[in-house]
Structure formats: C-alpha cells, structure tokens
Design a protein around this motif. Sequence first.
Motif, short mmCIF file in Angstrom:
data_model
loop_
_atom_site.label_atom_id
_atom_site.label_comp_id
_atom_site.label_asym_id
_atom_site.label_seq_id
_atom_site.Cartn_x
_atom_site.Cartn_y
_atom_site.Cartn_z
N HIS A 137 -7.88 -5.47 0.05
CA HIS A 137 -7.17 -4.54 0.21
C HIS A 137 -6.44 -6.32 -0.08
O HIS A 137 -6.42 -7.47 0.37
CB HIS A 137 -6.22 -5.17 2.01
N PRO A 138 -4.94 -5.99 -0.79
CA PRO A 138 -4.07 -8.01 -1.31
C PRO A 138 -3.53 -8.83 0.08
O PRO A 138 -3.01 -8.43 1.39
CB PRO A 138 -3.34 -7.10 -2.07
N THR A 139 -3.73 -10.12 -0.17
CA THR A 139 -3.36 -11.14 0.83
C THR A 139 -1.65 -10.55 0.31
O THR A 139 -1.21 -10.38 1.19
CB THR A 139 -3.49 -12.29 0.12
N SER A 140 -1.01 -10.54 -1.07
CA SER A 140 0.22 -10.15 -0.84
C SER A 140 0.41 -9.56 -1.94
O SER A 140 -0.36 -9.55 -3.29
CB SER A 140 1.48 -11.51 -0.88
N GLY A 141 1.48 -9.02 -2.70
CA GLY A 141 2.45 -8.35 -4.05
C GLY A 141 2.17 -6.84 -3.58
O GLY A 141 1.83 -6.26 -2.70
N ASP A 142 2.48 -6.00 -4.54
CA ASP A 142 2.97 -4.27 -5.09
C ASP A 142 2.08 -3.82 -5.86
O ASP A 142 2.20 -4.65 -6.52
CB ASP A 142 4.18 -4.44 -4.94
N ILE A 143 1.44 -2.93 -5.43
CA ILE A 143 0.81 -1.87 -6.63
C ILE A 143 0.84 -0.67 -6.58
O ILE A 143 1.15 -0.61 -5.23
CB ILE A 143 -1.13 -2.12 -5.96
N ASP A 144 1.17 -0.62 -7.32
CA ASP A 144 1.22 0.97 -7.73
C ASP A 144 0.48 1.79 -9.06
O ASP A 144 0.88 1.95 -9.61
CB ASP A 144 2.93 0.92 -7.73
N VAL A 145 -0.52 2.64 -8.12
CA VAL A 145 -1.57 3.68 -9.06
C VAL A 145 -1.02 5.03 -9.08
O VAL A 145 -1.31 5.37 -7.98
CB VAL A 145 -3.18 3.00 -9.30
N ILE A 146 -0.61 5.70 -9.81
CA ILE A 146 -0.12 6.63 -10.05
C ILE A 146 0.53 7.41 -8.32
O ILE A 146 0.78 8.57 -8.30
CB ILE A 146 -1.03 8.33 -9.58
N GLY A 147 1.94 6.79 -8.38
CA GLY A 147 2.55 6.46 -7.50
C GLY A 147 2.10 6.52 -5.73
O GLY A 147 2.47 6.76 -5.43
N LEU A 148 0.80 5.53 -5.75
CA LEU A 148 0.29 5.85 -4.41
C LEU A 148 -0.30 4.04 -4.41
O LEU A 148 0.04 3.04 -5.78
CB LEU A 148 -1.34 6.52 -4.16
N ILE A 149 -0.17 4.43 -3.49
CA ILE A 149 -0.95 2.45 -2.53
C ILE A 149 -2.21 2.46 -2.52
O ILE A 149 -2.58 3.02 -0.96
CB ILE A 149 0.91 2.14 -1.49
N PRO A 150 -2.94 1.72 -3.44
CA PRO A 150 -4.07 2.17 -2.60
C PRO A 150 -4.48 1.76 -1.63
O PRO A 150 -5.77 2.55 -1.78
CB PRO A 150 -4.65 1.17 -4.44
N ALA A 151 -3.66 0.71 -1.40
CA ALA A 151 -4.89 -0.12 0.26
C ALA A 151 -5.15 1.06 1.50
O ALA A 151 -5.43 1.10 1.88
CB ALA A 151 -3.86 -1.42 0.39
N LYS A 152 -3.24 2.01 1.50
CA LYS A 152 -2.90 3.23 2.57
C LYS A 152 -3.26 4.09 1.75
O LYS A 152 -4.11 5.18 2.46
CB LYS A 152 -1.93 2.70 2.15
N ASN A 153 -3.21 5.12 0.75
CA ASN A 153 -3.91 5.95 0.34
C ASN A 153 -5.25 5.97 -0.41
O ASN A 153 -5.17 6.94 -1.76
CB ASN A 153 -2.85 6.52 -0.55
N ARG A 154 -6.45 5.32 0.05
CA ARG A 154 -7.66 4.99 -1.26
C ARG A 154 -8.21 6.28 -1.26
O ARG A 154 -8.50 7.10 -1.73
CB ARG A 154 -7.97 4.24 0.20
N LYS A 155 -8.42 7.09 0.49
CA LYS A 155 -8.40 8.86 -0.33
C LYS A 155 -8.07 9.37 -1.16
O LYS A 155 -8.93 9.91 -1.73
CB LYS A 155 -8.92 9.23 1.27
N GLU A 156 -6.85 9.53 -1.03
CA GLU A 156 -6.05 10.61 -1.87
C GLU A 156 -6.42 9.99 -3.60
O GLU A 156 -5.82 10.67 -4.24
CB GLU A 156 -4.51 10.25 -1.22
#
Lengths: 265, 335
Positions: B75-94
């Motif tokens: 999980h990032p300490t701060s900042g935004d990540i968008d991978v294929i329209g998903l937020i990795p830390a939140k939608n890890r399984k998807e």
Amino acid sequence: MKKIAKYLHVMKVSASNNLVYVSNFIARNFFFMFIIYIMLMLWTNIYSQKGSTIAGFSLNQIIWYLIVTELVTLSRSNVFTEVSRDVKNGNIAYMLNKPYNYIFYSLSNSLGEIGVKLFTNVIIGVAIGFLYVGPLINFDFRHLPFILLSLLLGIIINFFIHISLSLTAFWLEENSPFFWIYQKLVFTLGGMLIPIDMFPNWLEKIAKNLPFAYVTYGPARLAVKFSYSDFVSTVLFQLGYLLLFLIISLLIFRKGVRALNVNGG
Amino acid sequence: MNIINVKNLKKNFKVKTKKAGLKGSIQSIFNPTYREVKAVNDISFEVEKGEILAFIGPNGAGKSTTIKMLTGILHPTSGDIDVIGLIPAKNRKELSYKIGTVFGQKSQLWFHLPPLDSFHLLGKIYELSDSYVEKRIAYLTELFEIKELLEIPIRKLSLGQRIRCEIAASLLHNPEIIFLDEPTIGLDVVVKQKIRDLIKKLNKEEKSTIFLTSHDAGDIEQLCKRAIIINHGEIVLNETVKNLKYNYMNKKVIDIKYNEAVNINIPDVTILKSKGYAVKVEIDSSVCDIDEIITELIKLGKVADITISDPPLEEIISNIYQQKSIGGDRVEEDS
C-alpha cells in the motif's frame, strides 16, 4: 463453481508435491512406533498397580486413544514454518497477487499435505495398535464416519490456530515461541499425553472448554468411547472454535497485509 | 493511451535501528528506535499501452517497491496509482486477472512438480476453461521453447530454464500488462540474450505492455524505447533510450591484454588502469569511432585478449548527476 474448483485443485497439486516426501513420512513413523511403545510400558505399569480401568479407560482404550492423538499431531502440515518463512523472506508477494484468498489457499495447500501424511500415519497407527494391544474393544464400524469427521475438524482447527500464530510474522521478527507454547498446550491441556478425564476435576472442567481439547482430545475420545451425545457436543464445540479461529486468521491477515513490508526489496 | 498512471507516489518504511554491540542490542529491547526510510519518494510517470518500459536503478533504488505498489502488494504511503483503470491496493484481486508478474529471485512454480502441473493449477486459479489452457500452453511452450522441460520437476531445471518457465506461467491468463522484476538477474550472457529476445517477441506477438526492472544497462539498450532511471527512490531521468544512449551511455570500457609492453598514446582514449601488459581504457563513442580506436589499439602490439563492456549503471547515474549539475550542457537530439 470455478471458485471452489481452484481450491480443490490446489489440494490435489499439493498432495502430489508432497508425495515426493512419502519415504520421509514413513521414516518418521518409526518415531510414532517408538513413542507409543514407551507409552505402552508406562501405562502397563500404571494399570498393574491401579486396576483394570482408570477414569473409565482400560489399557487397550488408552493406547488407542494415544494413537489417535498422535495421529492428529503427526499429520499436521508445516503451515507454521512455511507461512512464517514466506512472510519473512517476502515470498508472500507472489501469493498476494493471485486471484484467491490466501488463507483458503493455504488451507487447501495444507490439506493436500495432511492427506498424504494422514494416509501413511493411519496405516502405521492401526498396525501399531493391533501389534501392541490388539483391536480396539467395543469398536463399531458404523461410528467411523463420525469419528473421521471430528478428526478432520480437529485438524482444521489446528491449521487455523497455526496460521493465526504464523501470520504474526508480519510484525514480529521471531515468532516461533508462539508455536512452541501452543504445541505444549496441546500436549497438556489438549490431552495428547493423558486424557483430560484424568485431570483433577477443576482442571478437567477448564480444559474441556479450551480449544486445545478439540484438536486432539475430542476426536480421540470419540474414537475409543463413542456416544452420539458426545459426538454432538464435541462437534458443536469444534465448529465454534473453527469459526472463531477462521475469523481471527482472516482479521490478522487483513491487518498484516496493510502493514506488509516486503523484505528483500 | 496510458495504461499506467502514477502521480506523486511515495512509500516510507519504518526500519528498526540498533546500535552496534551487545549494549546496543539490550538498548533496542527497552527503547527501540526507528528510522523512516523513503523507499520511493514522490515519483510520477505514465506508461503507454503496448510499450516496453525499463525501470532501472542500482540495488535498493526502489524499483521492486514500485512494482509491488503497482501490483497491489504494497500500500502506498501517499500518491495515486491507476493501472488499467483500477487502484491496485484496493482492487488487488480484480487486477490480478489482468496482469502477470515475474520476480526473478522468487519462484511461483511448485518445486517438486513439473511445470505442466503448475500451469494447469494456474489455469484453475485464473478460472480459465480447460480448452483455453491447453491452447495457451501449446502456444507458450512453442514461443519459449520449453517443450522438453514440461515434464521435468522444477528442482531439476537450471536457472535459465526455470526463468523461461516462470515467464510462461505468468502469461497463461493472457495479461494486459506484464511486470518483470529483474528477469535477467543471475543469468549468463547467452541466456540473458535469449530472455531479452523472448521479451521482445512477446511484446510484438501479444501486444502486451511490458514493465521491467533491471540493474543491467544492457537490458535497456536492447529492449526498450524508453527508460526511467531511479535512484534513492527518486526519478533521475525519464527519457527515450536513443537520447539516453547518445547523452549518457556513450562511454565504453575496453580491457586489453598484450603479449608485450606497449605505450598507449591515442587522443580521446583515457587510460583507467595499467598493470603489466594489461590495460583498461575508456573511450567516448560520441566523439570517436570505436572500431578505429580498436584498430589502433591492436596495432600497438600482439593482443592476447580483449573485451569491450559498458560501464556499470552506478557510473552512468553519477555521470547523469554530473551532467545535470553542469546544466544545459548535454546534446539534444534532433529527431
């Protein structure tokens, strides 16, 4: 359906991965024979002075009881060491980005391993029993499925306690003391060494409400002294503790993943 | 179209510190001290669909940490990540259905089982149909030339063979993005080249986006159009490989062993080390021609051995820092 199929497949693959170790498992059974033999000596001596039954157990029953408790403990998987190691060396990273629940993945993985171990241990265990004290008296084959169910539940509770303890590796560098303490608790309060029924009354009451008794004592007592009312109460206790430790392990995992610092860059 | 968007990404780790010696150990029991380590410190970048991007830097630069955040493991300490329209830390399984990962130093294959068993298991895990898995396995075995390895237990494979199987395994579910963390680490030159060729082929045939980390400058030169250099958790450079090569990777190191004593006196050739008959020189390929220099060097005496290599990445990075601090000095390419 596909969701469950993947866990069943993990179990299958894990079993075949562990078949490599079958000769190891069989070698370990020498220890099994030896420890039961020591117990046989010890209890023969005790029974020769105390009469034919102690706390409702005959010598034949006590030996078969010990065989069953040993079966459960010897057939446990290496989940504690494996999960702790995976967390410590960062291998867990590989398991986190797969579409499965890590806890259930580990359970299937463990059950595959346990299946192989249990299979070899049961054969040896039954042979030891016959060799040392003859067939278990008053044993009814119709009870076998119920006994096996309780045995399986004991093994699964054991798994969830182990994985809960091992996941503390997310925060602690050295967590093996937990494992050691838990093992000793099963040894004593779990009735692995002597049936809980032989404890003083107050301790017996306490021990019968603790989870350790439902890993080993519960199924082993059912195996040698089966009654449907005991079965129901044992299995209810087992299901309760199973649910409790399932929830605990899921919570620890969820919290741990957030705190995860993957070691080794 | 961007497939990965990273904005002001930060990751801090708390590291327990301890003074040296027994006294320090006792102190740390009662009064543990922690130090905040900035593994990734405010980085932003984008990756285009279908691109091969190299993320390079020395050991401990924050490459793996970045990959682990992009794949949702950390999980990032701060900042935004968008991978294929998903937020990795939140939608890890998807996200895991859409990406593939290979960590060169770790294994995802079952140690005692042949790769084929692991492939079938992964097929189940990714919920693929049996017929699709068979088709994929057939395709990947051909691409990676691993047909003869399929039935050999992993423990019996060499590292190069294992890495090929690892990469094939991570591609089974046809991911849109492939993260390769140090795929060439510990491999010899020939196998390294083979893996590089495979990565190129993969990008061409499957049109997959490839995000790769490495501390080997050779990986970038041959694979990517663009490279991001990271050091101490910060982006040092985000540039096309063409520019990078022209501006910063123009130095070559030549080791020559003569059979006799020689005296080197060629313009544009810097002597780094000279010991007995062995000489180590550095040349700048942007000001002189490598083959001319080599011809001259060979003319000087009978040569027993010669090797040409790139300077280590650490040197390239310090070179970048130097040039940046001088400022505006570097040559812009006109293309």
